[in-house]
Scaffold this motif. Structure first.
Motif, PDB file in Angstrom:
ATOM      1  N   MET A 136      -0.025   2.749  26.034  1.00 64.76           N
ATOM      2  CA  MET A 136       0.965   1.798  26.535  1.00 64.76           C
ATOM      3  C   MET A 136       2.011   1.276  25.557  1.00 64.76           C
ATOM      4  O   MET A 136       3.088   1.167  25.779  1.00 64.76           O
ATOM      5  CB  MET A 136       0.417   0.534  27.261  1.00 64.76           C
ATOM      6  N   ILE A 137       1.332   1.213  24.168  1.00 63.52           N
ATOM      7  CA  ILE A 137       2.321   0.511  23.105  1.00 63.52           C
ATOM      8  C   ILE A 137       3.054   1.729  22.508  1.00 63.52           C
ATOM      9  O   ILE A 137       4.255   1.563  22.184  1.00 63.52           O
ATOM     10  CB  ILE A 137       1.461   0.272  21.962  1.00 63.52           C
ATOM     11  N   TYR A 187       9.023 -14.946  21.598  1.00 63.49           N
ATOM     12  CA  TYR A 187       7.860 -14.658  22.518  1.00 63.49           C
ATOM     13  C   TYR A 187       6.737 -13.848  22.302  1.00 63.49           C
ATOM     14  O   TYR A 187       5.387 -13.886  22.160  1.00 63.49           O
ATOM     15  CB  TYR A 187       8.227 -14.571  23.925  1.00 63.49           C
ATOM     16  N   LEU A 188       7.156 -12.541  21.699  1.00 65.64           N
ATOM     17  CA  LEU A 188       6.124 -11.500  21.368  1.00 65.64           C
ATOM     18  C   LEU A 188       5.419 -12.033  20.318  1.00 65.64           C
ATOM     19  O   LEU A 188       4.138 -11.693  19.965  1.00 65.64           O
ATOM     20  CB  LEU A 188       7.126 -10.398  21.141  1.00 65.64           C
ATOM     21  N   GLY A 195      11.689  -7.471  17.812  1.00 65.17           N
ATOM     22  CA  GLY A 195      10.211  -8.396  18.314  1.00 65.17           C
ATOM     23  C   GLY A 195       9.095  -7.205  18.094  1.00 65.17           C
ATOM     24  O   GLY A 195       7.991  -7.562  17.491  1.00 65.17           O
ATOM     25  N   LEU A 196       9.334  -5.979  18.562  1.00 68.21           N
ATOM     26  CA  LEU A 196       8.410  -4.907  18.113  1.00 68.21           C
ATOM     27  C   LEU A 196       8.021  -4.730  16.713  1.00 68.21           C
ATOM     28  O   LEU A 196       6.928  -4.985  16.211  1.00 68.21           O
ATOM     29  CB  LEU A 196       8.702  -3.788  18.779  1.00 68.21           C
ATOM     30  N   TRP A 197       8.935  -4.848  15.986  1.00 68.41           N
ATOM     31  CA  TRP A 197       8.958  -4.576  14.504  1.00 68.41           C
ATOM     32  C   TRP A 197       8.083  -5.712  13.998  1.00 68.41           C
ATOM     33  O   TRP A 197       7.205  -5.506  13.080  1.00 68.41           O
ATOM     34  CB  TRP A 197      10.313  -4.497  14.080  1.00 68.41           C
ATOM     35  N   PHE A 253       5.320  -3.066  28.435  1.00 70.02           N
ATOM     36  CA  PHE A 253       4.441  -2.267  27.778  1.00 70.02           C
ATOM     37  C   PHE A 253       3.703  -2.576  26.607  1.00 70.02           C
ATOM     38  O   PHE A 253       2.535  -2.399  26.450  1.00 70.02           O
ATOM     39  CB  PHE A 253       5.079  -0.893  27.319  1.00 70.02           C
ATOM     40  N   VAL A 254       4.363  -3.252  25.776  1.00 69.50           N
ATOM     41  CA  VAL A 254       3.778  -3.794  24.514  1.00 69.50           C
ATOM     42  C   VAL A 254       2.909  -4.978  24.775  1.00 69.50           C
ATOM     43  O   VAL A 254       2.008  -5.277  23.844  1.00 69.50           O
ATOM     44  CB  VAL A 254       4.646  -3.950  23.371  1.00 69.50           C
ATOM     45  N   LYS A 255       2.816  -5.701  25.862  1.00 69.76           N
ATOM     46  CA  LYS A 255       1.759  -6.595  25.949  1.00 69.76           C
ATOM     47  C   LYS A 255       0.522  -6.176  26.308  1.00 69.76           C
ATOM     48  O   LYS A 255      -0.467  -7.003  26.197  1.00 69.76           O
ATOM     49  CB  LYS A 255       2.181  -7.485  27.205  1.00 69.76           C
TER      50      LYS A 255
END
Lengths: 440, 342
Positions: A357-358, B269-270, B144-146, A349-351
């Motif tokens: 989507m994010i 990776y992110l 990773g999101l953070w 999703f976050v790609k």
């Protein structure tokens, strides 16, 4: 101090005559007693405070903080070409430490100053760590707030929802189903083999067991992507299966296995040796001891180790990425076709650059984190007790079982169990309570 | 049981005549023999799986390794289908990210472990222990999101500041950054080793912290009280009793964190934007790591490319294995490790 001082002076007359007593022994028949007890004049005394916190400490802290803040503000605003919140914080903190050391050094000596400064540094490091970690969690939940209130987020998959669709369409049901199936399969593989291996390490000691333990300990740091790569190389490339939930479960299993074995091994080692010896002394065989004594004693700890291993496995992305593929559709069959899991869905999703989507990605991450949180709380509730400690209900059940045993034994022998002749019962094998019959 | 007793009695009678030492023999019985073989089989199975991981990776990687030879270690590029590939760049990137992570995580972990075991009020202690252990279980994709959506945008100013004022240190140099240009874009500072390292540090700090806390709290009470009785302050006691006692735990926790940091995939990776040259500038855009390389390239890899990726995975596996072996032997040799298993 004053109270003790007066007590000393009051008792002085009593000890004074002890010197001349060697030449002139005191007569017990004297009319007035020589020994005078100190009068209970404690009305004006205050109870001594044992608290380590003093008002001056607080003043020193607050004063240094104020001084550091104003100095930094001056530096940033007027003197130096710095800006930015991070720089401000760092410089303010350094100045604060300096000010605090200076203030404390006015009325303490070197070691005490170092003690105070070290206490401040250690406490602020602990605070930084806990805040930063709590912030990561709260940030994810906060960012997920847009996706989480939609009911369709939990009961639909992404089959019909494109990147541009609003959050009221599409959901992560496929990821939830995939995660649950994969982790259940992984658990079905790792729990029996992991527990058998942990029992082996503890109950069949020897050179081989030591070797296995060394290997298992080394494998706890197995990078998850290498576990995925291994399953990809064996199951998918060598054996020719397609990418599926089963392959992902196997990869998760390879990753979780050393973690579970290691935690279970530590727990089993905590089982008191006296319990085992008591069981052997009763003539119990080895496997009955393991089954009826060691495993029940360590049950809560074993559950905890399994749950913690599960929490690690649920959150792993890379093994699933390599072995399960990606799909936007619900696939409940783990044996065929790509199957997505919660962390992998988050990742995909976050790609995407689309904000919806994010938002979905953050919502998925929040669901995943809640799942981990639930698992973790379950582990704490179950594993909060040491080995052998029982809850009230377990204790009650144990008492009932013991009472049933007593009744059963009493029913089998004609006389009451207590006043039976021991010699006679040894000759009569049917009256002998066999250890293998005792129910757990 | 009865059978055993009879056999022992028979042996005793036989031994009475001749002066041979008695042979002790206990028949464990059939169920016990089954139990033993099942347990042994379980141990053997786990061992087999673990050895298979290494063996199969080596087998699969052999094709690429035999073609690349020693160039595999020294080549920076990653073009397996052109025959020009190696892990010099990705391995350097992995190690640099892990080192940044450790440099940030270890002071945090030692400080908070000391706080939890020495300073925190007892009522708070249990909660803090739970919080830190929970953080060790938070999925890496969350970190990773953070890092991607929050930390990266907030740390650019700091990165620019460091590059401006400490840029004379080669490690902090950033090519293409012009401190005199007020309109300069900050994109040269994004996706750097530094940012990836800090995010990984957030991940490994709780793991290292829980190992260290466990060891610190086992420092013997007698020695603590001895230090206090000699007039030590709390910090004096920590420095002379707790830290020397827990030295093995500190090193072991650090190495454990290092092992996790080396193998971290998704968070790295992110954040990073992969480049295949050795990138020693921590703050500069672009870096690479072995795990991220595998995740990035395995989808489009040919058969030979897959073999090359397996070789990279094998290198990563060996590196973490060495780190972990070192950690466990250091912990086992230390004083605290002799009593505990942490």
């Amino acid at each position: 101090m004053t109270a003790e001082g007066t007590a000393m002076t009051a008792t002085a007359p009593a000890t004074g005559p002890a010197g001349p007593a060697s030449t002139d022994p005191p007569k017990p028949q004297r009319s007035s007693p020589r020994t005078t007890l100190p009068a209970p004049r404690r009305t004006e005394d205050r109870r001594r405070g044992t608290s380590l916190l003093r008002a001056t400490d607080a003043y020193a802290l607050l004063g240094s903080a104020a001084a550091a803040l104003s100095l930094t503000a001056l530096l940033f605003d007027r003197l130096l070409p710095f800006d930015g919140a991070v720089g401000f914080t760092v410089i303010a903190y350094a100045l604060f430490l300096g000010c605090y050391a200076l203030v404390v050094s006015f009325d303490e000596d070197g070691p005490a100053v170092r003690d105070r400064v070290a206490a401040v540094v250690v406490q602020s490091l602990g605070l930084v760590m806990v805040t930063a970690l709590a912030f990561v969690v709260v940030y994810t939940l906060w960012e997920g707030r847009r996706a989480l209130p939609h009911l369709n987020f939990y009961i639909q998959d992404m089959r019909t929802a494109g990147p541009l669709d609003p959050l009221s369409a599409g959901g992560i049901l496929h990821a939830i189903v995939g995660t649950l199936e994969q982790i259940l399969i992984a658990l079905a593989i790792t729990v029996p083999s992991g527990l058998v291996c942990a029992v082996f390490l503890n109950e069949v000691p020897g050179r081989f067991a030591r070797f296995v333990r060394t290997i298992v300990e080394a494998m706890t740091a197995l990078p998850s992507i290498v576990a995925g790569l291994f399953i990809y190389a064996t199951v998918i490339l060598a054996l020719g299966f397609e990418r599926s939930g089963l392959a992902a479960a196997l990869a998760l299993g390879v990753m979780m296995l050393p973690i579970i074995i290691r935690a279970a091994d530590v727990v089993l080692r905590l089982v008191p040796g006296t319990l085992r010896e008591a069981s052997y002394a009763l003539g119990t065989s080895r496997w009955r001891t393991v089954w009826h004594v060691v495993l029940p004693t360590a049950r809560s700890g074993l559950t905890t180790s399994v749950i913690l291993g599960t929490a690690r496995g649920v959150g792993e992305t890379s093994p699933v990425l390599l072995t399960a593929g990606f799909t936007a559709e619900l696939n409940a069959d783990p044996l065929s076709g790509p199957q997505v899991s919660l962390p992998l869905a988050t990742f995909e999703f976050v790609k995407s650059p689309e904000p919806t989507m994010i938002a979905r990605g953050f919502g998925t991450a929040a669901v995943l984190m809640l799942l981990v949180l639930v698992l973790f709380i379950a582990a704490r509730v179950i594993g909060g007790r040491g080995p052998g400690q029982l809850t009230r209900r377990q204790e009650h059940r144990r008492v009932l079982a013991s009472r049933r045993d007593a009744e059963r034994f009493a029913a089998r022998s004609p006389r009451t169990y207590a006043d039976r002749d021991p010699h006679q019962s040894n000759d009569d094998p049917s009256a002998e309570p066999s250890p293998t019959r005792s129910p757990q | 049981m009865r059978r055993t007793r009879e056999r022992a009695a028979g042996a005793a009678v036989g031994a009475a005549g001749v002066e041979a030492p008695r042979r002790l023999y206990a028949d464990p019985g059939l169920p016990d023999r089954i139990f033993r073989s099942v347990a042994r089989g379980g141990g053997g199975l786990v061992l087999a799986v673990m050895l298979l991981v290494g063996g199969f990776l080596l087998y699969r990687a052999w094709q690429a390794l035999s073609k690349a030879g020693w160039g595999f270690v020294t080549t920076e590029a990653w073009e397996p289908d052109a025959g020009n590939f190696g892990i010099a760049a990705v391995l350097t990137g992995t190690v640099l990210i892990a080192l940044v992570a450790i440099a940030v995580a270890v002071p945090l972990a030692v400080g908070s472990a000391l706080y939890i075991s020495e300073y925190a009020p007892p009522r708070l202690r249990r909660t803090l222990v739970s919080v830190v252990d929970l953080m060790a279980a938070v999925p890496s994709v969350v970190y990773g999101l953070w890092g991607l959506f929050f930390f990266q945008s907030h740390v650019l100013g700091t990165a620019r500041w460091i590059a401006t004022y400490l840029g004379w240190i080669p490690l902090f140099t950033v090519d293409g950054a012009d401190p005199t240009d007020p309109l300069a874009t900050e994109t040269v500072f994004t996706s750097s080793t530094f940012i990836a390292g800090v995010v990984v540090a957030m991940m490994v700090a709780p793991i290292a912290c829980s190992v260290m806390r466990e060891v610190f709290s086992q420092a013997p009470v007698g020695e603590r009280e001895g230090a206090y009785a000699l007039g030590a302050t709390r910090w004096g006691m920590i420095r002379s009793v707790v830290l020397p006692f827990g030295k093995g735990g500190v090193i072991g926790g650090t190495m454990l964190g290092l092992g996790r940091a080396l193998g971290e995939t998704i968070a790295v990776y992110l954040i990073i934007s992969p480049v295949f040259v050795i990138q020693p500038h921590l703050l500069q855009n672009g870096t690479s790591s072995v795990a991220a390389l595998i995740a990035l390239r395995f989808g489009e890899a040919s058969e030979f490319g897959m073999s090359a990726l397996m070789a990279a995975g094998l290198a990563l596996f060996l590196m973490t294995l060495v780190v972990n072996f070192a950690a466990s032997s250091i912990v086992a040799r230390s004083r605290s490790g002799a009593a505990s298993d942490s």
